[in-house]
Design a protein around this motif. Sequence first.
Motif, PDB file in Angstrom:
ATOM      1  N   GLU A   1       0.841  -1.195   0.000  1.00 53.40           N
ATOM      2  CA  GLU A   1       0.000   0.000   0.000  1.00 53.40           C
ATOM      3  C   GLU A   1       0.877   1.246   0.000  1.00 53.40           C
ATOM      4  O   GLU A   1       1.819   1.356   0.776  1.00 53.40           O
ATOM      5  N   VAL A   2       0.543   2.165  -0.909  1.00 54.19           N
ATOM      6  CA  VAL A   2       1.201   3.473  -0.962  1.00 54.19           C
ATOM      7  C   VAL A   2       0.090   4.514  -0.946  1.00 54.19           C
ATOM      8  O   VAL A   2      -0.663   4.625  -1.913  1.00 54.19           O
ATOM      9  N   PRO A   3      -0.033   5.287   0.126  1.00 55.12           N
ATOM     10  CA  PRO A   3      -1.180   6.197   0.259  1.00 55.12           C
ATOM     11  C   PRO A   3      -1.228   7.308  -0.783  1.00 55.12           C
ATOM     12  O   PRO A   3      -2.313   7.736  -1.171  1.00 55.12           O
ATOM     13  N   ALA A   4      -0.062   7.790  -1.224  1.00 59.34           N
ATOM     14  CA  ALA A   4      -0.061   8.909  -2.176  1.00 59.34           C
ATOM     15  C   ALA A   4       1.042   8.721  -3.204  1.00 59.34           C
ATOM     16  O   ALA A   4       2.219   8.727  -2.859  1.00 59.34           O
ATOM     17  N   VAL A   5       0.635   8.527  -4.451  1.00 55.74           N
ATOM     18  CA  VAL A   5       1.579   8.347  -5.556  1.00 55.74           C
ATOM     19  C   VAL A   5       1.222   9.340  -6.649  1.00 55.74           C
ATOM     20  O   VAL A   5       0.080   9.352  -7.113  1.00 55.74           O
ATOM     21  N   PRO A   6       2.153  10.191  -7.079  1.00 57.02           N
ATOM     22  CA  PRO A   6       1.865  11.049  -8.235  1.00 57.02           C
ATOM     23  C   PRO A   6       1.756  10.192  -9.484  1.00 57.02           C
ATOM     24  O   PRO A   6       2.606   9.325  -9.724  1.00 57.02           O
ATOM     25  N   ALA A   7       0.731  10.390 -10.263  1.00 60.79           N
ATOM     26  CA  ALA A   7       0.509   9.553 -11.451  1.00 60.79           C
ATOM     27  C   ALA A   7       0.246  10.441 -12.657  1.00 60.79           C
ATOM     28  O   ALA A   7      -0.899  10.825 -12.921  1.00 60.79           O
ATOM     29  N   ARG A   8       1.301  10.786 -13.355  1.00 63.33           N
ATOM     30  CA  ARG A   8       1.156  11.575 -14.589  1.00 63.33           C
ATOM     31  C   ARG A   8       0.724  10.622 -15.695  1.00 63.33           C
ATOM     32  O   ARG A   8       1.550   9.967 -16.317  1.00 63.33           O
ATOM     33  N   GLY A   9      -0.553  10.578 -15.915  1.00 60.91           N
ATOM     34  CA  GLY A   9      -1.138   9.622 -16.852  1.00 60.91           C
ATOM     35  C   GLY A   9      -2.372   8.989 -16.249  1.00 60.91           C
ATOM     36  O   GLY A   9      -3.096   8.262 -16.936  1.00 60.91           O
ATOM     37  N   GLY A  10      -2.595   9.249 -14.959  1.00 62.28           N
ATOM     38  CA  GLY A  10      -3.822   8.812 -14.315  1.00 62.28           C
ATOM     39  C   GLY A  10      -3.847   7.345 -13.947  1.00 62.28           C
ATOM     40  O   GLY A  10      -2.860   6.612 -14.089  1.00 62.28           O
ATOM     41  N   ALA A  11      -5.010   6.910 -13.459  1.00 62.35           N
ATOM     42  CA  ALA A  11      -5.186   5.548 -12.976  1.00 62.35           C
ATOM     43  C   ALA A  11      -4.941   4.513 -14.065  1.00 62.35           C
ATOM     44  O   ALA A  11      -4.419   3.425 -13.798  1.00 62.35           O
ATOM     45  N   GLU A  12      -5.280   4.851 -15.320  1.00 64.94           N
ATOM     46  CA  GLU A  12      -5.096   3.886 -16.409  1.00 64.94           C
ATOM     47  C   GLU A  12      -3.627   3.558 -16.613  1.00 64.94           C
ATOM     48  O   GLU A  12      -3.260   2.417 -16.885  1.00 64.94           O
ATOM     49  N   LEU A  13      -2.769   4.567 -16.482  1.00 69.79           N
ATOM     50  CA  LEU A  13      -1.345   4.315 -16.643  1.00 69.79           C
ATOM     51  C   LEU A  13      -0.819   3.433 -15.509  1.00 69.79           C
ATOM     52  O   LEU A  13      -0.010   2.527 -15.741  1.00 69.79           O
ATOM     53  N   VAL A  14      -1.284   3.683 -14.293  1.00 71.62           N
ATOM     54  CA  VAL A  14      -0.851   2.862 -13.164  1.00 71.62           C
ATOM     55  C   VAL A  14      -1.201   1.398 -13.424  1.00 71.62           C
ATOM     56  O   VAL A  14      -0.385   0.500 -13.202  1.00 71.62           O
ATOM     57  N   ARG A  15      -2.423   1.163 -13.891  1.00 77.03           N
ATOM     58  CA  ARG A  15      -2.847  -0.226 -14.179  1.00 77.03           C
ATOM     59  C   ARG A  15      -2.025  -0.814 -15.330  1.00 77.03           C
ATOM     60  O   ARG A  15      -1.683  -2.001 -15.321  1.00 77.03           O
ATOM     61  N   ALA A  16      -1.713   0.015 -16.322  1.00 75.77           N
ATOM     62  CA  ALA A  16      -0.929  -0.472 -17.466  1.00 75.77           C
ATOM     63  C   ALA A  16       0.483  -0.856 -17.051  1.00 75.77           C
ATOM     64  O   ALA A  16       1.083  -1.771 -17.627  1.00 75.77           O
ATOM     65  N   LEU A  17       1.017  -0.169 -16.036  1.00 77.93           N
ATOM     66  CA  LEU A  17       2.379  -0.462 -15.593  1.00 77.93           C
ATOM     67  C   LEU A  17       2.441  -1.683 -14.686  1.00 77.93           C
ATOM     68  O   LEU A  17       3.315  -2.543 -14.824  1.00 77.93           O
ATOM     69  N   PHE A  18       1.527  -1.791 -13.718  1.00 76.73           N
ATOM     70  CA  PHE A  18       1.582  -2.887 -12.748  1.00 76.73           C
ATOM     71  C   PHE A  18       0.769  -4.113 -13.182  1.00 76.73           C
ATOM     72  O   PHE A  18       1.056  -5.226 -12.732  1.00 76.73           O
TER      73      PHE A  18
END
Length: 504
Positions: free
Chosen positions: A130-147
């Motif tokens: 769990e990471v409470p605060a992550v800057p995501a330049r690209g939004g939630a979709e990019l986070v899902r695409a990476l992990f």
Amino acid sequence: MFLTISTTGTHERPATDLGFLLHKHPDKAQAFSTSHGTAHVLYPEASAERCTAALLLEIDPVALVRRGKGKGKGRGGAPDAALAQYVNDRPYAASSLLAVALSTVFKSALRGVCAARPERAAEPLPLRIEVPAVPARGGAELVRALFGPLGWTTVDVRPVVLDETFPAWGDSRYVQLVLEGELRLVDALRQLYVLLPVLDDAKHYWVAPDEVEKLLRAGEGWLAGHPERQLITNRYLNRRWSLTREATERLELVRLAEADDIGVEAIDNAVDDPAPDDEDTGTAEKTEKTEKTVSLADQRREAILTALRDAGAGSVLDLGCGQGQLVQALLKDVRFGKVVGVDVSVRALTVAARRLKTERMSERQAERVALIQGSLTYTDKRLKGYDAAVLSEVIEHLDLPRLPALEYAVFGTARPATVVVTTPNVEYNVRWETLPAGHVRHRDHRFEWTRAEFRAWADAVAARHGYAVRYVPVGPDDPEVGPPTQMAVFTIAATDTKKEEKAA
């Protein structure tokens, strides 16, 4: 900045083994100094059923500004406005600062080293990060695409609102990230180390050329085949074009090598020595013959060792080391004080490390050996300054148009005093009863040369780069077709050595 790692277990396999894997005792709260503040490691819960380790990075804003010599570094390395030194959200969200803290505090865990619980380090664990605060330049979709492609069963990404009191203001550029799945702890930590600054799309420090090596080490086993590999590489290296190109080319070579399993299998030993005709022989006689048989691979290694001893080499590069058989043989001889294995395949290097038992070596022995990932068709300053280099059953795995690049990288740039090259003799293939006519010995061989072709290439290389060359047969030297393996030993010509000494 805050991050937690949790796992579950049983009384037979307690969750508190997480403490062994992280090398941090669950009963202690520990603090570690970093260049930008203090990293704290503590365990909010620690039982056989569930264990959670928390990493809290307490940033010192004054130190952050002083480290930057009074200039905050923004995206792409451009200076932030002066006000950013005083009003800046970057120190309080997961970024490259937290990634560096991970590598500092959990250094051994990031290498997958755990002498106390080696079997636990090597197996997947039920993990929740769990990471409470992550800057995501690209939004939630990019986070899902990476992990998403990395084996996590759950990638929960929730946007963080700008202000809960004023919902109309919408979401911030930060997200709350929760990852769940069964992965090795080392893989999870390496993914976080790379992807946290990638999500932020910025780093708090200057990206130097050694960042390529850091990326390749941390991306071992998952980055080469990642669908977002180009974006990850580009952002991790802060869009430094030359570094991104180098990393991309090396990752592509890794991907191709792993796709073909090159380097992990015993290259060039697909065809073994002709077996004696034992059909009418008793068991005892069969055993005696088997014991007396020395494989071509063993004969080749012994011929290489002899050539290196005759040359008086003290430091040796094994270029294209594969599973590390030659490296292992070199380490058995104390005359070779430094041995470096180089291979494009990270998987091959992992197998070599296991073969050599690098984790259990004494400090003195560990200083003698290194395994590094690299492509032999690119110049590499790490390969300079060695007495000798070996290319054993390597050149035939390259497309012919790429041979000049290897030649320049080894003979023109690295320039060891001695270079030993072995390659199959295609004329001898008629002696292999199990090899169909017209077939090469290994499915990845791009070519196999006759003795005349090999000598023509070697003579030309020697002439271009100031080496003398001699030829040594390896294996039974058939009067009609020659030996199964042909070997060339290059040595820098005496006149060339004097020129180099004078230039130095």
